[in-house]
Each structure stands twice: as structure tokens, then as C-alpha cells.
Design an enzyme around this catalytic site. Structure first.
Site, PDB file in Angstrom:
ATOM      1  N   LYS A  55     -16.066  53.818 -20.337  1.00 45.47           N
ATOM      2  CA  LYS A  55     -15.747  54.112 -18.931  1.00 45.47           C
ATOM      3  C   LYS A  55     -14.246  54.103 -18.645  1.00 45.47           C
ATOM      4  O   LYS A  55     -13.807  54.660 -17.650  1.00 45.47           O
ATOM      5  CB  LYS A  55     -16.472  53.149 -18.005  1.00 45.47           C
ATOM      6  CG  LYS A  55     -17.955  53.465 -17.911  1.00 45.47           C
ATOM      7  CD  LYS A  55     -18.468  53.345 -16.498  1.00 45.47           C
ATOM      8  CE  LYS A  55     -19.908  53.783 -16.390  1.00 45.47           C
ATOM      9  NZ  LYS A  55     -20.807  52.931 -17.189  1.00 45.47           N
ATOM     10  N   SER A  80     -21.892  48.555 -11.267  1.00 40.65           N
ATOM     11  CA  SER A  80     -22.569  47.354 -11.753  1.00 40.65           C
ATOM     12  C   SER A  80     -21.744  46.695 -12.851  1.00 40.65           C
ATOM     13  O   SER A  80     -22.173  45.747 -13.466  1.00 40.65           O
ATOM     14  CB  SER A  80     -23.952  47.703 -12.283  1.00 40.65           C
ATOM     15  OG  SER A  80     -23.832  48.585 -13.371  1.00 40.65           O
ATOM     16  N   ASN A  82     -19.030  48.080 -15.762  1.00 38.72           N
ATOM     17  CA  ASN A  82     -18.010  48.657 -16.621  1.00 38.72           C
ATOM     18  C   ASN A  82     -17.109  49.682 -15.914  1.00 38.72           C
ATOM     19  O   ASN A  82     -15.921  49.756 -16.205  1.00 38.72           O
ATOM     20  CB  ASN A  82     -18.639  49.288 -17.862  1.00 38.72           C
ATOM     21  CG  ASN A  82     -19.050  48.232 -18.869  1.00 38.72           C
ATOM     22  OD1 ASN A  82     -18.465  47.157 -18.924  1.00 38.72           O
ATOM     23  ND2 ASN A  82     -20.079  48.525 -19.662  1.00 38.72           N
ATOM     24  N   GLN A  85     -14.469  47.656 -14.146  1.00 41.83           N
ATOM     25  CA  GLN A  85     -13.364  47.227 -15.009  1.00 41.83           C
ATOM     26  C   GLN A  85     -12.473  48.407 -15.378  1.00 41.83           C
ATOM     27  O   GLN A  85     -11.256  48.270 -15.493  1.00 41.83           O
ATOM     28  CB  GLN A  85     -13.909  46.589 -16.284  1.00 41.83           C
ATOM     29  CG  GLN A  85     -14.523  45.235 -16.049  1.00 41.83           C
ATOM     30  CD  GLN A  85     -15.041  44.647 -17.348  1.00 41.83           C
ATOM     31  OE1 GLN A  85     -14.275  44.368 -18.263  1.00 41.83           O
ATOM     32  NE2 GLN A  85     -16.340  44.478 -17.442  1.00 41.83           N
ATOM     33  N   GLY A 182     -26.148  57.241 -14.889  1.00 43.28           N
ATOM     34  CA  GLY A 182     -26.033  58.311 -13.898  1.00 43.28           C
ATOM     35  C   GLY A 182     -25.695  59.652 -14.523  1.00 43.28           C
ATOM     36  O   GLY A 182     -25.689  60.689 -13.851  1.00 43.28           O
ATOM     37  N   GLU A 206     -32.598  56.438 -21.881  1.00 43.41           N
ATOM     38  CA  GLU A 206     -32.515  55.464 -20.789  1.00 43.41           C
ATOM     39  C   GLU A 206     -33.602  54.407 -20.938  1.00 43.41           C
ATOM     40  O   GLU A 206     -34.530  54.559 -21.727  1.00 43.41           O
ATOM     41  CB  GLU A 206     -32.586  56.179 -19.428  1.00 43.41           C
ATOM     42  CG  GLU A 206     -33.847  56.945 -19.197  1.00 43.41           C
ATOM     43  CD  GLU A 206     -33.807  57.783 -17.924  1.00 43.41           C
ATOM     44  OE1 GLU A 206     -32.858  57.685 -17.132  1.00 43.41           O
ATOM     45  OE2 GLU A 206     -34.767  58.534 -17.727  1.00 43.41           O
ATOM     46  N   GLY A 210     -36.427  52.496 -16.145  1.00 44.33           N
ATOM     47  CA  GLY A 210     -35.515  53.257 -15.285  1.00 44.33           C
ATOM     48  C   GLY A 210     -35.473  54.702 -15.705  1.00 44.33           C
ATOM     49  O   GLY A 210     -34.414  55.252 -15.978  1.00 44.33           O
ATOM     50  N   ASP A 212     -35.701  57.574 -14.341  1.00 42.89           N
ATOM     51  CA  ASP A 212     -35.460  58.626 -13.343  1.00 42.89           C
ATOM     52  C   ASP A 212     -34.869  59.882 -13.988  1.00 42.89           C
ATOM     53  O   ASP A 212     -35.174  61.001 -13.579  1.00 42.89           O
ATOM     54  CB  ASP A 212     -34.525  58.123 -12.241  1.00 42.89           C
ATOM     55  CG  ASP A 212     -33.159  57.735 -12.792  1.00 42.89           C
ATOM     56  OD1 ASP A 212     -33.092  56.715 -13.495  1.00 42.89           O
ATOM     57  OD2 ASP A 212     -32.183  58.466 -12.549  1.00 42.89           O
ATOM     58  N   LYS A 275     -21.904  43.654 -37.849  1.00 43.22           N
ATOM     59  CA  LYS A 275     -20.882  42.705 -37.354  1.00 43.22           C
ATOM     60  C   LYS A 275     -20.165  43.209 -36.111  1.00 43.22           C
ATOM     61  O   LYS A 275     -18.966  43.008 -35.936  1.00 43.22           O
ATOM     62  CB  LYS A 275     -19.827  42.358 -38.438  1.00 43.22           C
ATOM     63  CG  LYS A 275     -20.344  42.291 -39.864  1.00 43.22           C
ATOM     64  CD  LYS A 275     -21.452  41.276 -40.051  1.00 43.22           C
ATOM     65  CE  LYS A 275     -22.054  41.385 -41.442  1.00 43.22           C
ATOM     66  NZ  LYS A 275     -23.328  40.613 -41.546  1.00 43.22           N
ATOM     67  N   SER A 307     -22.032  52.806 -26.377  1.00 42.49           N
ATOM     68  CA  SER A 307     -21.220  53.020 -25.173  1.00 42.49           C
ATOM     69  C   SER A 307     -20.387  51.826 -24.723  1.00 42.49           C
ATOM     70  O   SER A 307     -19.375  52.014 -24.044  1.00 42.49           O
ATOM     71  CB  SER A 307     -22.109  53.506 -24.037  1.00 42.49           C
ATOM     72  OG  SER A 307     -23.165  52.600 -23.830  1.00 42.49           O
TER      73      SER A 307
HETATM   74  C1  LIG Z   1     -22.015  53.174 -17.417  1.00 41.29           C
HETATM   75  C2  LIG Z   1     -22.570  52.917 -18.734  1.00 41.29           C
HETATM   76  C3  LIG Z   1     -23.558  53.752 -19.286  1.00 41.29           C
HETATM   77  C4  LIG Z   1     -24.137  54.916 -18.526  1.00 41.29           C
HETATM   78  O1  LIG Z   1     -23.170  55.884 -18.259  1.00 41.29           O
HETATM   79  P1  LIG Z   1     -23.408  57.020 -17.185  1.00 41.29           P
HETATM   80  O2  LIG Z   1     -22.207  57.867 -17.223  1.00 41.29           O
HETATM   81  O3  LIG Z   1     -23.616  56.347 -15.850  1.00 41.29           O
HETATM   82  O4  LIG Z   1     -24.658  57.724 -17.582  1.00 41.29           O
HETATM   83  C5  LIG Z   1     -23.979  53.492 -20.572  1.00 41.29           C
HETATM   84  N1  LIG Z   1     -23.492  52.442 -21.277  1.00 41.29           N
HETATM   85  C6  LIG Z   1     -22.566  51.625 -20.779  1.00 41.29           C
HETATM   86  C7  LIG Z   1     -22.074  50.506 -21.625  1.00 41.29           C
HETATM   87  C8  LIG Z   1     -22.059  51.830 -19.494  1.00 41.29           C
HETATM   88  O5  LIG Z   1     -21.130  51.008 -19.014  1.00 41.29           O
END
Ligand SMILES: *Cc1c(COP(=O)(O)O)cnc(C)c1O
Length: 322
Positions: A55, A80, A82, A85, A182, A206, A210, A212, A275, A307
């Protein structure tokens, strides 16, 4: 209504903006994961990105594209964790003031880190209050610029730079698995895949509770669900965005789901065998292929975006030892 969707050119511009600022994160492989799946997996480690998740890319790119006047007024967002931050750190690097709306039950580590970057945190109850309404009110009162967590052209383009780097590093892939909340990361990744590896099948993953995104994808209309409960706290968004859905509908192959139990097993695999600390949400894409929700042919080249790695240590310890 026709929306101006972001394009791969926007992703390329974002990668210029992020050069020397975002980490070019490593791509890791695992003989154990390959043996288990019969495929060749490439893990793009955004858990090792600045502030611990991809992010940072979208947040930094969005603030970089503001006018000097907008930068002076400051930025507001809801998240929520990330994205909060990311905006807080990007704001600090750009010398832009930031206010973050965050659910009361967000992980303590995420709240603390956000404040640590110098942002002002305001909390709300995500089961009874609409963050969009609160944000709109605050925007009217302060004149600050709202940078939403995913449905924003510069955010999507920034997020797409992770997949762009992955393709540049390992070449074309047969599959790409992306965590889905999202849809900013998935939409950006799909733009990169179409341009750099046109034959690659792109999947969003997902949490089962959730789903959706899956329901939206399969019905062709954005479906809204009540905020789900899952350990994948970064993917609890109740609906996709207009821009993200526009790209996803056009460029993504399908959307899959995994259970919390599958996420925990995958998180343990990363800790024990590779690790690395990957947060539950960050395991979504990996869990789909490693737990058999997506069956790939032997030898398939599969990209997986890990992610993020921001965990509440207490919760992480409990999940690992359960
Ligand atoms: C925000 C986030 C997602 C989802 O990303 P979107 O762009 O909202 O689909 C997945 N993994 C992590 C760690 C995130 O912070």
C-alpha cells in the site's frame, strides 16, 4: 456511464514516481512449495515493502500527484490499517499533514505505527458507522483531500507497480494470484499482466466469508455485503470500487475464496519454511494455490503477491501455535 479507467501507462508513470522511494522487493522461491503444488511459484514479497505492505506504492503515488495547494491543505483517509500507514508515511515524506479514520478494532500494531508516522488517528465503529459518511463530513469541515484506499486512479496505478516488477524480474507467467479487498492491488496487477504477460490468467483471492468480489465478478454488478469477520483484516471491504471493478471485470480471469483455516496453515508455512512473516491477508493468493483451491497444471509458472507482513505479534503468536 463511462469511467476513465487507469491504464498500464499510468502504472509505468507510477513506477517512475516510486523509483528510489519504494523498495524493489525481492522475489522468493521455495522448493517445498514447488514440490507441494507441482508448479513453479514466484513469491513477490511486498511484506518486505516500506511500512510492511504494497500500500505504500499507491499512497505515495497518490500524494505525489496532488497540486502544491492540495499538499498544503493535507490529506484525509479511512482504512483498516495498511492504507493508513501508507498515507501516514507518504504524508511524512512529502511533508503533508494526514488524518486517518480507523476502526476501533484495528490491530494495535497498525494503530501505533500510523501514529508513529505522525498522522492523527480518529476511530469509529465499523459495525455501526459508515466511514464514507464520517470522511465526507470531515472533508467538508477541513477541506482536506480524501485519498480512498482503493478506488482512485493513482492508488490503483501505484499498486500495479509490484506486479510490473515481478514480470520484469521473472518474465511471463501462466498464472498470477492476488489478494483481494477493494481491488486496488488486483486491478493494478491485472493492468501490468495484460501489458507484460498477455497470456497470464489473473485471479483475485478473498476470504470465504467476505466473498463480495466473487459475487460481483460472477453477477457483473457490484455486490455489497455486511462487513465480514475474518482474520484477513485487510480484505474486509464490503464492496469493490467503480474503477477497480471496471478493470477487474475486463481483465481478471476469476475470483476465488479461501478459509481462515487455510490462511493460518499458509502463514505457518511462510514462518516455518521460508522464514518470513506474512500477515493473514497477505496469504490469500498463496493459500489458493497451496491449498488446492486453484489447480494448476504440472510445471505451471505461478506468480503470487504476498501483499503484507504487518501482524499484531500477540495474535500472530496465537495463530502460529494453535
Ligand atoms: C489492503 C490490503 C489488501 C487488499 O488490497 P485492495 O487493494 O483493497 O484489494 C491485501 N493485502 C494487504 C496486506 C492489504 O493491506
Amino acid at each position: 456511464m463511462s469511467l476513465a479507467l487507469p491504464t498500464f501507462d499510468d502504472v509505468v508513470r507510477a513506477s517512475e514516481t516510486l523509483k528510489g522511494v519504494a523498495h524493489r522487493t525481492p522475489v522468493m522461491t521455495s522448493a517445498t512449495a514447488d514440490r507441494q503444488t507441482g508448479a513453479k511459484l514466484f513469491f513477490k514479497c511486498e511484506n518486505l515493502q516500506r511500512m510492511g505492505a504494497f500500500k505504500f506504492r499507491g499512497g505515495y503515488n497518490a500524494i505525489a500527484n496532488l497540486t502544491p495547494e492540495q499538499k498544503k491543505t493535507g490529506v484525509l483517509t479511512y482504512s483498516s490499517g495498511n492504507h493508513a500507514q501508507a498515507i501516514a508515511l507518504a504524508g511524512k515524506l512529502h511533508n503533508v499533514a494526514t488524518i486517518i479514520l480507523m476502526p476501533e478494532d484495528a490491530p494495535a500494531a497498525k494503530k501505533a505505527a500510523t501514529e508513529g508516522y505522525g498522522a492523527t488517528v480518529v476511530t469509529y465503529d465499523r459495525y455501526t458507522q459508515s466511514r464514507e459518511d464520517i470522511a465526507r463530513q470531515m472533508q467538508e469541515q477541513t477541506g482536506m483531500i480524501l485519498i480512498p484506499p482503493y478506488d482512485h486512479k493513482d492508488v490503483i496505478s501505484g499498486q500495479g507497480t509490484a506486479a510490473k516488477e515481478l514480470f520484469e524480474e521473472v518474465g511471463e507467467l501462466d498464472y498470477l494470484l492476488v489478494c483481494l479487498g477493494g481491488g486496488g492491488l488486483l486491478a493494478g496487477s491485472a493492468l501490468a499482466a495484460k501489458a507484460l504477460s498477455p497470456g497470464c490468467k489473473v485471479y483475485g483471492v478473498e476470504p470465504e466469508l467476505g466473498n463480495d468480489g466473487q459475487r460481483s465478478f460472477r453477477s457483473g454488478e457490484i455486490v455489497t455485503i455486511t462487513p465480514p469477520k475474518s482474520i484477513a483484516d485487510g480484505a474486509l471491504t464490503p464492496y469493490l470500487g467503480q474503477l477497480t471493478f471496471g478493470v477487474i471485470k475486463r481483465d481478471v480471469t476469476d475470483i476465488l475464496t479461501v478459509t481462515d483455516a487455510q490462511l493460518v496453515e499458509t502463514m505457518k508455512f511462510f514462518a516455518e519454511r521460508m522464514k518470513i512473516v506474512v500477515e493473514p491477508t497477505g496469504c490469500l493468493g498463496a493459500a489458493a494455490v497451496m491449498k488446492g483451491e486453484l489447480n494448476v497444471p504440472p510445471g505451471a509458472r505461478v506468480g503470487v503477491i504476498l501483499s503484507g507482513g504487518n501482524v499484531d505479534l500477540k495474535q500472530y503468536g496465537e495463530l502460529l501455535s494453535a
